[in-house]
Design a protein around this motif. Structure first.
Motif, PDB file in Angstrom:
ATOM      1  N   VAL A   1      -1.926  10.726   5.167  1.00  0.00           N
ATOM      2  CA  VAL A   1      -1.899   9.265   5.295  1.00  0.00           C
ATOM      3  C   VAL A   1      -0.938   8.719   4.245  1.00  0.00           C
ATOM      4  O   VAL A   1      -1.125   8.912   3.054  1.00  0.00           O
ATOM      5  N   TYR A   2       0.085   8.022   4.699  1.00  0.00           N
ATOM      6  CA  TYR A   2       1.149   7.569   3.796  1.00  0.00           C
ATOM      7  C   TYR A   2       1.344   6.052   3.789  1.00  0.00           C
ATOM      8  O   TYR A   2       2.151   5.541   3.030  1.00  0.00           O
ATOM      9  N   LYS A   3       0.623   5.340   4.622  1.00  0.00           N
ATOM     10  CA  LYS A   3       0.756   3.890   4.641  1.00  0.00           C
ATOM     11  C   LYS A   3      -0.060   3.307   3.485  1.00  0.00           C
ATOM     12  O   LYS A   3      -1.276   3.460   3.428  1.00  0.00           O
ATOM     13  N   SER A   4       0.605   2.638   2.560  1.00  0.00           N
ATOM     14  CA  SER A   4      -0.072   2.128   1.366  1.00  0.00           C
ATOM     15  C   SER A   4      -0.842   0.844   1.678  1.00  0.00           C
ATOM     16  O   SER A   4      -0.360  -0.017   2.412  1.00  0.00           O
ATOM     17  N   ARG A   5      -2.037   0.755   1.115  1.00  0.00           N
ATOM     18  CA  ARG A   5      -2.771  -0.508   1.194  1.00  0.00           C
ATOM     19  C   ARG A   5      -2.018  -1.554   0.386  1.00  0.00           C
ATOM     20  O   ARG A   5      -1.419  -1.247  -0.644  1.00  0.00           O
ATOM     21  N   ASP A   6      -2.078  -2.798   0.856  1.00  0.00           N
ATOM     22  CA  ASP A   6      -1.258  -3.837   0.240  1.00  0.00           C
ATOM     23  C   ASP A   6      -2.120  -4.939  -0.348  1.00  0.00           C
ATOM     24  O   ASP A   6      -3.350  -4.968  -0.162  1.00  0.00           O
ATOM     25  N   LEU A   7      -1.476  -5.847  -1.053  1.00  0.00           N
ATOM     26  CA  LEU A   7      -2.122  -7.026  -1.611  1.00  0.00           C
ATOM     27  C   LEU A   7      -1.545  -8.261  -0.938  1.00  0.00           C
ATOM     28  O   LEU A   7      -0.325  -8.403  -0.840  1.00  0.00           O
TER      29      LEU A   7
ATOM     30  N   ARG B   1       5.227   0.197  -4.420  1.00  0.00           N
ATOM     31  CA  ARG B   1       4.167   1.098  -3.951  1.00  0.00           C
ATOM     32  C   ARG B   1       4.137   2.358  -4.818  1.00  0.00           C
ATOM     33  O   ARG B   1       5.174   2.882  -5.220  1.00  0.00           O
ATOM     34  N   ALA B   2       2.935   2.849  -5.072  1.00  0.00           N
ATOM     35  CA  ALA B   2       2.785   4.050  -5.893  1.00  0.00           C
ATOM     36  C   ALA B   2       3.529   5.231  -5.295  1.00  0.00           C
ATOM     37  O   ALA B   2       4.185   5.995  -6.013  1.00  0.00           O
ATOM     38  N   ILE B   3       3.444   5.413  -3.981  1.00  0.00           N
ATOM     39  CA  ILE B   3       4.064   6.578  -3.348  1.00  0.00           C
ATOM     40  C   ILE B   3       5.577   6.559  -3.530  1.00  0.00           C
ATOM     41  O   ILE B   3       6.205   7.605  -3.755  1.00  0.00           O
ATOM     42  N   ASP B   4       6.196   5.379  -3.477  1.00  0.00           N
ATOM     43  CA  ASP B   4       7.641   5.286  -3.687  1.00  0.00           C
ATOM     44  C   ASP B   4       8.003   5.631  -5.126  1.00  0.00           C
ATOM     45  O   ASP B   4       8.974   6.358  -5.388  1.00  0.00           O
ATOM     46  N   PHE B   5       7.210   5.110  -6.064  1.00  0.00           N
ATOM     47  CA  PHE B   5       7.457   5.353  -7.489  1.00  0.00           C
ATOM     48  C   PHE B   5       7.338   6.835  -7.814  1.00  0.00           C
ATOM     49  O   PHE B   5       8.208   7.414  -8.478  1.00  0.00           O
ATOM     50  N   LEU B   6       6.270   7.471  -7.344  1.00  0.00           N
ATOM     51  CA  LEU B   6       6.042   8.884  -7.659  1.00  0.00           C
ATOM     52  C   LEU B   6       7.050   9.791  -6.957  1.00  0.00           C
ATOM     53  O   LEU B   6       7.518  10.774  -7.539  1.00  0.00           O
ATOM     54  N   THR B   7       7.395   9.456  -5.714  1.00  0.00           N
ATOM     55  CA  THR B   7       8.372  10.268  -4.986  1.00  0.00           C
ATOM     56  C   THR B   7       9.732  10.224  -5.672  1.00  0.00           C
ATOM     57  O   THR B   7      10.402  11.262  -5.828  1.00  0.00           O
ATOM     58  N   ALA B   8      10.144   9.043  -6.112  1.00  0.00           N
ATOM     59  CA  ALA B   8      11.430   8.918  -6.803  1.00  0.00           C
ATOM     60  C   ALA B   8      11.437   9.751  -8.076  1.00  0.00           C
ATOM     61  O   ALA B   8      12.423  10.442  -8.381  1.00  0.00           O
ATOM     62  N   SER B   9      10.338   9.701  -8.826  1.00  0.00           N
ATOM     63  CA  SER B   9      10.259  10.467 -10.071  1.00  0.00           C
ATOM     64  C   SER B   9      10.326  11.965  -9.805  1.00  0.00           C
ATOM     65  O   SER B   9      11.052  12.696 -10.495  1.00  0.00           O
ATOM     66  N   ASN B  10       9.591  12.424  -8.804  1.00  0.00           N
ATOM     67  CA  ASN B  10       9.617  13.858  -8.491  1.00  0.00           C
ATOM     68  C   ASN B  10      10.976  14.298  -7.971  1.00  0.00           C
ATOM     69  O   ASN B  10      11.441  15.402  -8.279  1.00  0.00           O
TER      70      ASN B  10
END
Length: 477
Positions: free
Chosen positions: A242-248, A260-269
């Motif tokens: 599941v890759y769709k991030s919950r939003d505010l 989004r956390a997933i974008d931040f972590l993917t870029a770092s990795n």
């Protein structure tokens, strides 16, 4: 009479491998724990009480034979310990690093309940398999006989890779289709290196490839590709995660600088692999020199705050709407983050964001825990008049993940889904109502643990093998 090698928890205290100093470890993305020495691993394994009802085993999703491989470690029979561990777990060295043992095996250790401190199961599991790799005991799959049937697996995360391993052991031809340029899913691109160094994941990918698993990477599965995969294989397994991030949805939530956390972590990795990452290089997904606020209290939030520290943020704060005792993330990870300089703002929730052309702060409302409901859970309540603004140059949303709309994405309106958007499949086998189509892991369970994805992948592979065996028997009659 031979000396008793176990039940030494009364004489020997619990010990963890040495942890690197916070000032040292926050300068890089290397793992923070050192390896057990052989003597120390044997010593800690000998603390196991070998209890008649092993709650560590029953509370492990894989039902690993933990008491058995602890005893084998204690008496120095490490190759047998590895074989026992590998028999139920496709990736023991990965689970040893990232499983929340405090909530599973170690959290249910009998001697922990008696006040002696749990056996350090995770670190011993890691030691056993790392030793097996060093000694050359880990070998590619070599099935007794090859079979003509093939299975396509959509998604190269832990569930899909576990299924691929089991299917290849039965001689079935396997192709893994993954949207990224490296297999591993969140193991590769979501979890930071300080928890799971990426060569650990890559060597498993290489081992699967050496054992005959084919990988089709950079593969976006749309309606046409799904139809092609289904026509090509005798069965398919959907293991997309599941890759769709919950939003505010609140004032200012669309401002630049809220990511989004997933974008931040993917870029770092990706940067850790040496890839060119424009969003990192231009500063958008880079915490260097910024005041960072992470919203959330799960393991993904912990990954984000600790990554931000390593990228050189000037300050890192984590907002969570409940208190420390009620946060879903690992308490061990929270302690590691605090040691590295992260500040946790408990009982704090966002109500909006400030800024004109870019985010400049988070409007925070203070909370308190109300009366317990029927389940004993205390709901957070707003404390009126206690709002304030937390300065921020970068806000990271770590609010959890939801499934993508796979029936639309795959052009399969008949693919059954639940009201939450997860695929409706039998938990024991992963079988869906579509002929020959299975689904496993987070896309069935919702966001869950790596160890559960591995369990699902293994169970599903067993069900597919049984189905193909029945078909082969009928065809032979």
């Amino acid at each position: 009479m031979a000396k008793q090698p176990m039940l030494k928890f009364v004489q020997i205290d619990r010990a963890m491998p040495e942890k690197r100093a916070a000032d040292d470890r926050k300068e890089d993305f290397d793992e923070i724990y050192s390896e057990f020495a052989a003597e120390k691993a044997a010593e800690q394994a000998s603390r196991c009480s070998q209890c008649g009802v092993p709650y560590c085993q029953s509370h492990c999703p894989l039902h690993n034979n933990i008491p058995d491989w602890l005893r084998l470690t204690a008496i120095g029979r490490l190759e047998e310990a590895y074989q026992t561990s590998q028999a139920t777990n496709t990736f023991p060295e990965i689970c040893g690093r990232i499983c929340p043992q405090d909530r599973l095996c170690e959290g249910n250790c009998v001697i922990e309940q008696s006040g002696h401190g749990t056996v350090t199961i995770g670190t011993i599991e890691k030691y056993i398999t790392d030793t097996a790799w060093d000694k050359g005991w880990v070998q590619p799959v070599a099935p007794n006989a090859e079979r003509s049937e093939s299975v396509g697996i959509i998604g190269g995360g832990p569930g899909g890779l576990a299924a691929a391993d089991m299917l290849r052991r039965a001689g079935i031809q396997v192709t893994v289709y993954d949207r990224y340029d490296r297999a591993g899913g969140l193991l590769m691109y979501g979890i930071p290196g300080f928890k799971l160094e990426k060569d650990i994941v890559q060597r498993r990918n290489d081992l699967l490839a050496d054992g005959g698993v084919e990988f089709e990477l950079n593969c976006d599965v749309d309606a046409a590709k799904f139809a092609d995969i289904r026509a090509k294989h005798d069965a398919i397994v959907i293991a997309t995660g599941v890759y769709k991030s919950r939003d505010l949805n609140m004032p200012g939530s669309g401002l630049p600088g809220i990511e989004r956390a997933i974008d931040f972590l993917t870029a770092s990795n990706r940067k850790s692999f040496g890839d060119t990452v424009e969003e990192f290089d231009n500063g958008r997904l880079n915490a260097e020199g910024k005041k960072v606020v992470v919203i959330g209290g799960g393991d993904t939030a912990m990954d984000c705050v600790r990554t931000s520290i390593r990228q050189g943020a000037t300050s890192v704060k984590c907002l969570y709407r409940r208190d420390r005792a009620n946060m879903p993330g690992s308490q061990r990870e929270t302690q590691n983050a605090e040691e590295e300089g992260v500040v946790f703002e408990w009982l704090s929730a966002p109500k909006g964001f400030t800024g004109d052309e870019k985010v400049s702060g988070v409007m925070v409302q203070k909370m308190r825990l109300g009366q317990p409901d029927a389940s004993g859970r205390q709901a957070p309540e707003v404390i009126e008049g206690a709002d304030y603004v937390e300065d921020a140059d970068l806000v990271i949303k770590a609010l959890g993940f939801e499934p993508e709309d796979l029936p639309a994405l795959f052009g399969q309106p008949d693919l059954p889904v639940t009201r939450w958007g997860t695929i409706k499949a039998a938990f024991q086998t992963g079988e869906t109502e579509m002929e020959g189509v299975y689904a496993i892991g987070d896309i069935v369970r919702g966001a869950s643990l790596v160890v559960w994805a591995i369990r699902d992948g293994r169970d599903c592979a067993e069900a597919i093998i049984d189905r193909l065996n029945v078909k082969a028997s009928i065809a032979a009659e």
